[in-house]
Enzyme design. Structure first.
Site, mmCIF file in Angstrom:
data_model
loop_
_atom_site.group_PDB
_atom_site.id
_atom_site.type_symbol
_atom_site.label_atom_id
_atom_site.label_comp_id
_atom_site.label_asym_id
_atom_site.label_seq_id
_atom_site.Cartn_x
_atom_site.Cartn_y
_atom_site.Cartn_z
ATOM 1 N N GLU A 111 -1.571 10.675 1.031
ATOM 2 C CA GLU A 111 -0.682 9.709 1.680
ATOM 3 C C GLU A 111 -0.505 8.437 0.858
ATOM 4 O O GLU A 111 0.595 7.883 0.783
ATOM 5 C CB GLU A 111 -1.248 9.351 3.061
ATOM 6 N N ASP A 112 -1.588 7.983 0.194
ATOM 7 C CA ASP A 112 -1.573 6.645 -0.412
ATOM 8 C C ASP A 112 -1.672 6.626 -1.933
ATOM 9 O O ASP A 112 -1.689 5.548 -2.528
ATOM 10 C CB ASP A 112 -2.722 5.804 0.163
#
Length: 773
Positions: A111-112
């Site tokens: 996600e990051d």
């Protein structure tokens, strides 16, 4: 420091038997005691995997540390402290299988960071990849509202946990660690995250039986949602701590002596244990608020548990307690014979204890206590100890409510309805009823006979006409009570009705009824649309046969022109007024043939006249400027319409339209009672215009439950106006328990404005709840 955290994690894992590592035959992991030098070396042997759990964890740790290298948390700490913190929480709960720990360490990489899911699967196997993907939020997709985005996140999470329960265990650990460090976030974000946690994650932990996590999440949310109340209550508890500790010790000693004097727990190797524990602050606060009392009036701040060897000893211990202390009527529960759906078992009783105080006592075996504390996590630990390895697959099958929730996820399309149904399912308290054959069915409190029928089988619900409850005839509206024996009565001619939605409580019954009504509406619409085509062919063709042949020849052209997929879609569009018969006939026979037809007013049906509302030219509706209301009907923007005053739709709400007589289309929020009562044939699809420039402000009523104290109304009004929002009207009336109900009519443009004003109001001292009408 980071290396110390990882070493500490390894020590915790080492306290258990770390045999359960990645078990999928297709899984592959990388042996990496260094960082990235050996990332292409794959371990395929199961024996090698079992011999190198430390190396596998080290590889995941190094990958996460490298991926998050340039990221910091709001606290200023390196970001890697978060995935390590999540892994520590799992290890503290005894969840030390490799898939769970690897997911914890890697859960934010996709996600990051630049790490892809494909890389995770290549390095650690499909099982870990599926879990990481399940925990990862929906990203890189634009949504109309934050609510819609969260709906999709919940939907993805629930579907993922239905495949592997470890997804939700990691997600709960993730949320718990975030809540523990929430003080570094801006105040508005603290409120939003705490509210989401209280509404979704704490109830989810409760339904999974993970009560330690549930209690800690609730208390942390309490700290941010009601900071002054939290600090006041925490201070009171701390001041009374000495007295509470003395009372706890007194009761524990007394119960231990009574058990042993009565022969409970005196056998060799007996595991008798008596312990006390102070209830969570949120639980205490709720009781004070619910009963309108102060802390000193609560006599059961401490709960007591008696842990014995076996089930028979549980009942023996209960008899001993009741022999020496007077039981409070109606406060005895046998949850051993009738376990909760999440597996929780215990005997509960409340008695008048020492010093005349009420004492709550729970009696259970050691294994029951493990399940009571850790819920599904305890089941997972037992599977792990049994050598099943990756037994997380299908663990969710033990929970019927979870299977039902997953089924509802797949059926529910409206984001608002979906989130509402999830919250209802998670918060629901239960009653237990019986079928005539003695089968037990747990249902949400307030459920009706109709809910029970749908619980047993969807077809039984659809044909339900009533029931015999405890041998007596009862209507389908009857609210079931604990212990009721229910026999459903049916008729083959019975079909679901729209008013049934008012009789049911459970999301399963609601979704099944809505699905049937929707399917039936489609069938009815298709029949009506076909009739309109046949009427048009008779009117505009030289002969009926010629008309039918020309229609069939031009069918593909019609579908292409009106951007429809099938003939049934054409019928439905005609029935809903999204297309006019005249326009369809013009495409078939041409404008000249239409112009020479008889005067349409003499032969038009009432249905056609209604559908013409949608096809008036811009000149006819010149008093309605393009995009004035931000609504699109089909491909038309220049449509005569108005908004329902009862539900006051805002830009971004899920909406539908209803054709009215002489006033164009009335726009409703989905779920509006006036929409559900409307004739299905008049309901049309409408949408918000994504190209609208200036959103028109609309009045929205906010209902605020608050303390009935001086200055509260003025403070709330100032909060609203400080946001640049106008108040059209405000009323305040007293309700029970020293509270007031304020109603504000506020001019708002969209859902973001609504969220902003509701968030600010909830932060006001004295505000108990804020809702939209």
């Amino acid at each position: 420091m980071i290396e110390e955290l990882f070493t500490s994690l390894l020590r915790k894992v080492g306290q258990y038997n770390p045999d359960a590592v990645v078990t999928s035959s297709s899984s592959s992991v990388v042996n990496s005691s260094s960082t990235n030098d050996n990332q292409n070396q794959t371990i395929t042997s199961q024996q090698q995997q079992q011999e190198q759990p430390v190396s596998i964890l080290r590889q995941a740790f190094n990958l996460a540390k490298s991926a998050h290298a340039n990221q910091c948390r709001k606290s200023g700490e390196l970001y890697i402290t978060h995935p390590l913190g999540v892994a520590h929480i799992l290890a503290d709960k005894g969840i030390v299988d490799m898939t769970s720990l690897l997911t914890a360490l890697l859960h934010d990489t996709v996600e990051d960071t630049d790490v892809t899911l494909h890389q995770i699967i290549e390095l650690f196997g499909e099982e870990v990849g599926e879990c990481v993907d399940g925990v990862t939020k929906i990203g890189k997709v634009k949504f109309m509202s934050y609510e819609e985005q969260q709906s999709e996140n919940y939907r993805k999470l629930i579907l993922a946990m239905s495949k592997d329960i470890r997804v939700i265990l990691v997600k709960l650990a993730d949320r718990l660690h975030n809540m523990r460090t929430l003080q570094y976030m801006p105040k508005e974000k603290q409120q939003r995250i705490a509210r989401e946690t209280m509404e979704i994650y704490a109830p989810l932990a409760h339904r999974l039986g993970i009560y330690k996590v549930k209690t800690e999440l609730e208390d942390l949310c309490f700290r941010y949602l009601r900071p002054k109340k939290f600090m006041a209550l925490e201070s009171q508890i701390n001041e009374a701590q000495v007295e509470l500790t003395q009372y706890e010790e007194e009761v524990v000693i007394m119960l231990e002596r009574l058990m042993k004097d009565s022969g409970v727990g005196v056998a060799p190797n007996s595991s008798l244990l008596v312990k006390g524990r102070t209830k969570g602050l949120w639980s205490i606060y709720n009781k004070m608020k619910r009963q309108g009392i102060e802390l000193e009036d609560i006599h059961d701040v401490i709960g007591f548990r008696i842990i014995v060897d076996d089930v028979s000893s549980c009942y023996q211990a209960l008899g001993v307690v009741h022999e020496h202390f007077k039981p409070v009527p109606g406060r005895i529960k046998d949850l051993i014979a009738l376990p909760k759906p999440n597996g929780y078992q215990s005997l509960h009783t409340t008695v008048i204890g020492p010093r005349g105080k009420r004492v709550e006592i729970q009696i259970r075996t050691k294994e029951m206590d493990e399940v009571a504390e850790s819920g599904i996590a305890a089941h997972w630990i037992y599977k792990q100890g049994g050598g099943s390895g990756g037994g997380g697959k299908n663990s969710a099958n033990q929970f019927a409510w979870l299977r039902q929730l997953v089924d509802d996820v797949r059926r529910q399309s409206d984001p608002k309805e979906f989130v509402k149904s999830v919250k209802e399912d998670l918060f629901a308290k239960e009653v237990f009823v019986f079928s005539p054959t003695g089968d037990i069915y747990p249902l949400a409190r307030g459920s009706s006979v109709l809910d029970f029928a749908y619980k047993v089988h969807s077809e039984l619900g659809a044909q339900c006409t009533g029931a015999k409850v405890n041998g007596r005839i009862a209507s389908m509206r009857y609210h079931l009570q604990n212990g009721d024996v229910v026999q459903i009565m049916t008729s083959k001619t019975q079909t679901p009705k729209r008013e049934w939605l008012q009789y049911v409580r459970t999301s399963k019954a609601k979704s099944r009824i809505r699905s049937w009504l929707k399917r039936n509406q489609k069938r009815s619409s298709a029949i009506r649309g076909k009739e309109l085509i046949e009427e048009g062919l008779k009117k505009y063709s030289k002969s009926e046969d010629d008309g039918k042949k020309e229609y069939q020849r031009k069918l593909e052209h019609l579908l292409t022109t009106f951007k429809l997929q099938t003939e049934n879609h054409l019928f439905t569009a005609l029935a809903h007024g999204q297309l006019s018969v005249k326009n369809v006939m013009r495409e078939i026979f041409g404008s000249a043939a239409i112009a020479t037809a008889n005067d349409r007013s003499e032969s038009s049906t009432g249905e056609e006249r209604d559908s013409q509302v949608l096809n008036k030219s811009p000149s006819v509706l010149s008093d309605v400027p393009s995009n004035a209301n931000g609504i699109v009907v089909g491909r038309e923007r220049n449509i005569l319409l108005h908004f329902c005053r009862n539900c006051s739709p805002l830009y971004g709400d899920s909406i539908k339209g209803v054709i009215t007589k002489g006033k164009g289309i009335k726009v409703h929020r989905t779920g509006c009672k006036y929409l559900t009562e409307s004739d299905d044939k008049r309901v049309v699809e409408v949408a918000w215009d994504k190209n609208v420039k200036d959103i028109k402000l609309r009045p929205v009523e906010l209902q605020v439950v608050c303390t009935d104290s001086p200055g509260v109304l003025a403070d709330m009004s100032r909060t609203i106006t400080s946001l640049g929002m106008n108040i059209g009207n405000v009323t305040l009336k007293k309700i029970k328990n020293g509270r007031g109900l304020a109603r504000f009519e506020v001019m708002l443009g969209n859902l973001d404005d609504l969220e902003k004003v509701m968030t600010q109001l909830r932060q006001e001292e004295g505000v108990l709840s804020v809702s939209r009408r």
